[in-house]
Design a protein around this motif. Structure first.
Motif, PDB file in Angstrom:
ATOM      1  N   LEU A 156       0.858  -1.194   0.000  1.00 44.02           N
ATOM      2  CA  LEU A 156       0.000   0.000   0.000  1.00 44.02           C
ATOM      3  C   LEU A 156       0.889   1.238   0.000  1.00 44.02           C
ATOM      4  CD1 LEU A 156      -2.692  -1.035   2.625  1.00 44.02           C
ATOM      5  CD2 LEU A 156      -2.660  -1.394   0.157  1.00 44.02           C
ATOM      6  N   TYR A 157       0.435   2.281  -0.705  1.00 47.05           N
ATOM      7  CA  TYR A 157       1.219   3.513  -0.734  1.00 47.05           C
ATOM      8  C   TYR A 157       1.041   4.239   0.591  1.00 47.05           C
ATOM      9  CZ  TYR A 157       0.949   2.311  -5.652  1.00 47.05           C
ATOM     10  OH  TYR A 157       0.989   1.643  -6.833  1.00 47.05           O
ATOM     11  N   ASN A 212      -5.354   5.101  -2.395  1.00 47.23           N
ATOM     12  CA  ASN A 212      -4.667   3.903  -2.849  1.00 47.23           C
ATOM     13  C   ASN A 212      -5.463   3.185  -3.932  1.00 47.23           C
ATOM     14  OD1 ASN A 212      -2.122   2.495  -1.736  1.00 47.23           O
ATOM     15  ND2 ASN A 212      -2.883   3.665  -0.002  1.00 47.23           N
ATOM     16  N   LEU A 213      -6.784   3.115  -3.728  1.00 51.74           N
ATOM     17  CA  LEU A 213      -7.625   2.426  -4.699  1.00 51.74           C
ATOM     18  C   LEU A 213      -7.842   3.259  -5.964  1.00 51.74           C
ATOM     19  CD1 LEU A 213      -8.189   0.553  -2.228  1.00 51.74           C
ATOM     20  CD2 LEU A 213     -10.462   0.263  -3.167  1.00 51.74           C
ATOM     21  N   GLU A 214      -7.844   4.583  -5.772  1.00 52.36           N
ATOM     22  CA  GLU A 214      -8.051   5.449  -6.938  1.00 52.36           C
ATOM     23  C   GLU A 214      -6.834   5.474  -7.849  1.00 52.36           C
ATOM     24  OE1 GLU A 214     -11.169   8.743  -5.069  1.00 52.36           O
ATOM     25  OE2 GLU A 214      -9.040   9.216  -5.255  1.00 52.36           O
ATOM     26  N   PHE A 215      -5.668   5.248  -7.241  1.00 51.54           N
ATOM     27  CA  PHE A 215      -4.430   5.381  -8.020  1.00 51.54           C
ATOM     28  C   PHE A 215      -4.423   4.550  -9.305  1.00 51.54           C
ATOM     29  CE2 PHE A 215      -0.012   4.552  -9.075  1.00 51.54           C
ATOM     30  CZ  PHE A 215       0.539   5.818  -9.036  1.00 51.54           C
ATOM     31  N   PRO A 216      -4.634   3.216  -9.216  1.00 55.31           N
ATOM     32  CA  PRO A 216      -4.614   2.445 -10.464  1.00 55.31           C
ATOM     33  C   PRO A 216      -5.724   2.842 -11.432  1.00 55.31           C
ATOM     34  CG  PRO A 216      -5.239   1.047  -8.608  1.00 55.31           C
ATOM     35  CD  PRO A 216      -4.823   2.356  -8.043  1.00 55.31           C
ATOM     36  N   LEU A 217      -6.874   3.267 -10.886  1.00 56.78           N
ATOM     37  CA  LEU A 217      -7.974   3.699 -11.756  1.00 56.78           C
ATOM     38  C   LEU A 217      -7.588   4.927 -12.557  1.00 56.78           C
ATOM     39  CD1 LEU A 217     -11.244   3.525  -9.666  1.00 56.78           C
ATOM     40  CD2 LEU A 217     -10.682   2.229 -11.710  1.00 56.78           C
ATOM     41  N   LYS A 218      -7.052   5.922 -11.828  1.00 55.29           N
ATOM     42  CA  LYS A 218      -6.666   7.181 -12.474  1.00 55.29           C
ATOM     43  C   LYS A 218      -5.599   6.936 -13.526  1.00 55.29           C
ATOM     44  CE  LYS A 218      -7.434  10.460  -8.715  1.00 55.29           C
ATOM     45  NZ  LYS A 218      -6.704  11.074  -7.580  1.00 55.29           N
ATOM     46  N   ARG A 219      -4.730   5.958 -13.233  1.00 58.28           N
ATOM     47  CA  ARG A 219      -3.618   5.687 -14.141  1.00 58.28           C
ATOM     48  C   ARG A 219      -4.093   5.027 -15.423  1.00 58.28           C
ATOM     49  NH1 ARG A 219       1.141   7.932 -13.642  1.00 58.28           N
ATOM     50  NH2 ARG A 219       0.355   9.500 -12.228  1.00 58.28           N
ATOM     51  N   GLN A 220      -5.133   4.190 -15.313  1.00 57.37           N
ATOM     52  CA  GLN A 220      -5.582   3.453 -16.493  1.00 57.37           C
ATOM     53  C   GLN A 220      -6.590   4.215 -17.313  1.00 57.37           C
ATOM     54  OE1 GLN A 220      -6.939  -0.497 -16.542  1.00 57.37           O
ATOM     55  NE2 GLN A 220      -5.031  -1.316 -15.780  1.00 57.37           N
ATOM     56  N   GLN A 221      -7.498   4.879 -16.621  1.00 57.92           N
ATOM     57  CA  GLN A 221      -8.555   5.592 -17.335  1.00 57.92           C
ATOM     58  C   GLN A 221      -8.512   7.027 -16.865  1.00 57.92           C
ATOM     59  OE1 GLN A 221     -12.164   3.402 -16.434  1.00 57.92           O
ATOM     60  NE2 GLN A 221     -10.940   1.575 -16.147  1.00 57.92           N
ATOM     61  N   ARG A 222      -7.766   7.835 -17.597  1.00 56.94           N
ATOM     62  CA  ARG A 222      -7.439   9.148 -17.060  1.00 56.94           C
ATOM     63  C   ARG A 222      -8.623  10.104 -17.021  1.00 56.94           C
ATOM     64  NH1 ARG A 222      -1.367   9.865 -16.499  1.00 56.94           N
ATOM     65  NH2 ARG A 222      -0.748   7.755 -16.887  1.00 56.94           N
ATOM     66  N   ASN A 223      -9.711   9.766 -17.738  1.00 63.87           N
ATOM     67  CA  ASN A 223     -10.824  10.723 -17.707  1.00 63.87           C
ATOM     68  C   ASN A 223     -12.066  10.164 -17.020  1.00 63.87           C
ATOM     69  OD1 ASN A 223     -11.131   8.871 -19.659  1.00 63.87           O
ATOM     70  ND2 ASN A 223     -10.950  10.307 -21.367  1.00 63.87           N
ATOM     71  N   LEU A 224     -11.834   9.389 -15.990  1.00 63.67           N
ATOM     72  CA  LEU A 224     -12.950   8.830 -15.234  1.00 63.67           C
ATOM     73  C   LEU A 224     -13.571   9.922 -14.352  1.00 63.67           C
ATOM     74  CD1 LEU A 224     -13.799   5.844 -15.248  1.00 63.67           C
ATOM     75  CD2 LEU A 224     -12.644   5.609 -13.076  1.00 63.67           C
ATOM     76  N   LYS A 225     -14.922   9.916 -14.282  1.00 63.58           N
ATOM     77  CA  LYS A 225     -15.597  10.927 -13.444  1.00 63.58           C
ATOM     78  C   LYS A 225     -15.467  10.560 -11.970  1.00 63.58           C
ATOM     79  CE  LYS A 225     -19.291  12.568 -16.441  1.00 63.58           C
ATOM     80  NZ  LYS A 225     -19.763  11.331 -17.092  1.00 63.58           N
TER      81      LYS A 225
END
Ligand SMILES: Nc1ncnc2c1ncn2[C@@H]1O[C@H](COP(=O)(O)OP(=O)(O)O)[C@@H](O)[C@H]1O
Ligand SMILES: [Mg+2]
Lengths: 259, 261
Positions: free
Chosen positions: A109-110, A118-131
């Protein structure tokens, strides 16, 4: 006649290949003079839980790190989802790696981020324009799956060992992986928590229909979740079979794992 | 006997050159990655804020005290030569040319350099760097490039801040035993300062900041596995970065004096 049989055969072959998600052929890896993996041959089928046993330092972690590209292989073939990864372009490789989740031994964990971040990190990295709302929903769903919704605003230092593993698992599941790699998921946990984590791995397999490789020393965990067990020794797969088969093995060295 | 001492010095030399080689490679990698998109701007801003904000109180206090003490200490000597009126000019030049940049850089190395070393080393030990890599993130870019850049950008600002507080400290030091108006004091200071005092002093702090960032990152990013690696990375970062500050300072003085001739 002959035509139709070959056709059927071909169909069978394809079906078999579709079923294999990870395949290693004569895989080798050394660190200078330390020949860690000498000749690894293994197959993981779709939906299967494969448990890997072996003494500390035999290269189990190195083996699964090869699968996600954290360790470069020296020789041999690594085939993921039917594709030889040495033949893939970088962009294609990224797409393949995205389908693989990795739960690190220390949960990784970061420290500088809250559980939510921590959970948002991989999401933001993969789909940069997620709401933001979509992201929030996914984070809550993943935490729900591991039974830790209440920890969403805690920081990693406030979590127990078992909770850290759960959050680490949630962070991986949030990307809906098709293959899950678990590096000693129950090491360092008390027996009850270990049991909970093992059950969680089973639930995850059902819900997300993942194929998994699980490294463990925890024989209870292996018994519960393994469809197949592979024992690694001296850089090769020394034994392979169902839990029951290996438990009955006459080789004292193999049996020693089950005592 | 002779033989063994020879092999020992051989292996020390070997280690030294290996280290120099790998730091150079690390620095080269920094320059390659810093130019390639995507740029981690959010993380850069966050790090710059943390780096600047965290060291601000310490640097403010030290800057102020140095100005004050230097003034009090220099007064008797100048008074002996009847040159007390030179006090503001002399202190200002020493603070801005040398003491401000070097002291601030040393504090920065102790606070930020060791912080970067320890943080990255512990991220390495606990596999956070690996976790980042499997999350579609280039950890070198996300962690190293942002930290080196923020150290490079923030140190010069901190030095300017420390210099300003040093001058304030000096003003108070002068007024302990005299009566100089703030207007008179600062006009004396600014008259005595030349372009050649200020600009090279600020430029060298950019190099100080870069060296501190690179060394902290290098030690942390390449630390050995295990928890003792974390302490070791923090410790060697400070020692090595402080040494680099003096070496760069020496080179900067030589270059500045060459350029002035
Ligand atoms: N990045 C690396 N560089 C050098 N040696 C490594 C590296 N990663 C692992 N090793 C070595 O490979 C061997 C196997 O390590 P590992 O896979 O972690 O063992 P385990 O089976 O306990 O998970 C160890 O001897 C370790 O020192
Ligand atoms: Mg391991």
């Amino acid at each position: 006649m002959t035509d139709s049989t070959t056709l059927i055969k071909k169909g069978d072959d394809n079906k078999q290949n579709d079923n294999i998600v990870v395949e290693m052929i004569h895989l080798k890896k050394s660190f200078e003079n330390n020949h860690v993996l000498q000749d690894i041959n293994l197959v993981v089928n779709k939906g299967e839980n494969v448990v890997i046993l072996g003494q500390s330092g035999t290269g189990k972690s190195v083996l699964i790190k090869c699968i996600v590209g954290l360790v470069e292989i020296d020789d041999g073939k690594l085939i993921l989802f039917g594709q030889d990864i040495s033949l893939l372009k970088n962009t294609e490789l990224v797409q393949i790696y995205r389908k693989i989740g990795f739960l690190f031994q220390s949960a990784a964990l970061y420290d500088s981020m809250s559980v939510r971040e921590n959970l948002e990190f991989p999401l933001k990295r993969q789909q940069r324009n997620l709401k933001k709302e979509e992201m929030d929903l996914l984070v809550k769903e993943a935490l729900h799956d591991v039974g830790l919704e209440k920890a969403i605003d805690l920081s990693p230092s406030e979590l127990s060992g078992g909770m850290r593993k759960r959050v680490g698992l949630a962070r991986t599941l949030i990307l809906k992986p098709e293959i899950m790699l678990y590096d000693e998921p129950t090491t360092g946990l008390d027996p009850i928590t270990s049991k909970e984590i093992s059950n969680l791995i089973l639930e995850v397999q059902k819900k997300y229909n993942t194929s998994s490789i699980i490294i463990t020393h925890d024989i209870e965990c292996a018994k519960l979740i393994a469809n197949r067990v592979i024992v690694i020794k001296d850089g090769v797969c020394a034994a392979e079979g169902s839990y029951a088969d290996l438990e009955k093995s006459t080789d004292p060295w193999i049996r020693s794992f089950f005592e | 006997m002779e033989n063994s001492s020879k092999t020992i010095s051989d292996s020390v030399l070997r280690k030294f050159f290996l280290e120099v080689y790998s730091i150079s490679a690390f620095t080269l990698r920094f320059f390659k990655e810093v130019l390639k998109p995507p740029y981690e701007l959010n993380e850069l801003l966050k790090q710059s804020f943390l780096v600047g904000y965290k060291s601000l109180p310490l640097i403010a206090i030290t800057g102020f005290i140095i100005g004050l003490v230097l003034t009090i200490q220099s007064r008797p000597t100048l008074a002996k030569f009847g040159a007390e009126s030179w006090l503001p000019a002399m202190v200002a030049v020493s603070i801005i040319r040398e003491i401000g940049p070097v002291i601030t850089a040393l504090i920065f190395a102790g606070k930020v350099g060791s912080g970067i070393g320890a943080e990255l080393a512990s991220m390495k030990v606990t596999e956070q760097i690996d976790a980042m890599q499997v999350s579609d993130t280039n950890p070198f870019k996300y962690l190293v490039v942002t930290r080196v850049l923020s150290a490079t950008l923030m140190l010069p600002l901190l030095v300017i801040f420390a210099d300003a507080l040093g001058l304030c400290g000096s003003y108070i030091g002068i007024n302990i035993k005299g009566d100089v108006s703030a207007y008179l004091y600062f006009s004396q200071v600014f008259q005595s300062l030349e372009f050649n005092d200020v600009i090279p002093a600020i430029i060298k702090t950019v190099f100080f900041g870069f060296a501190i960032g690179i060394i902290g990152s290098y030690k942390g990013y390449n630390s050995n596995k295990g928890t003792e690696g974390v302490g070791k990375a923090a410790n060697t970062s400070v020692v090595f970065a402080s040494l680099m500050v003096f070496i760069i300072d020496m080179i900067a003085v030589q270059i500045a004096s060459l350029l002035q001739n």
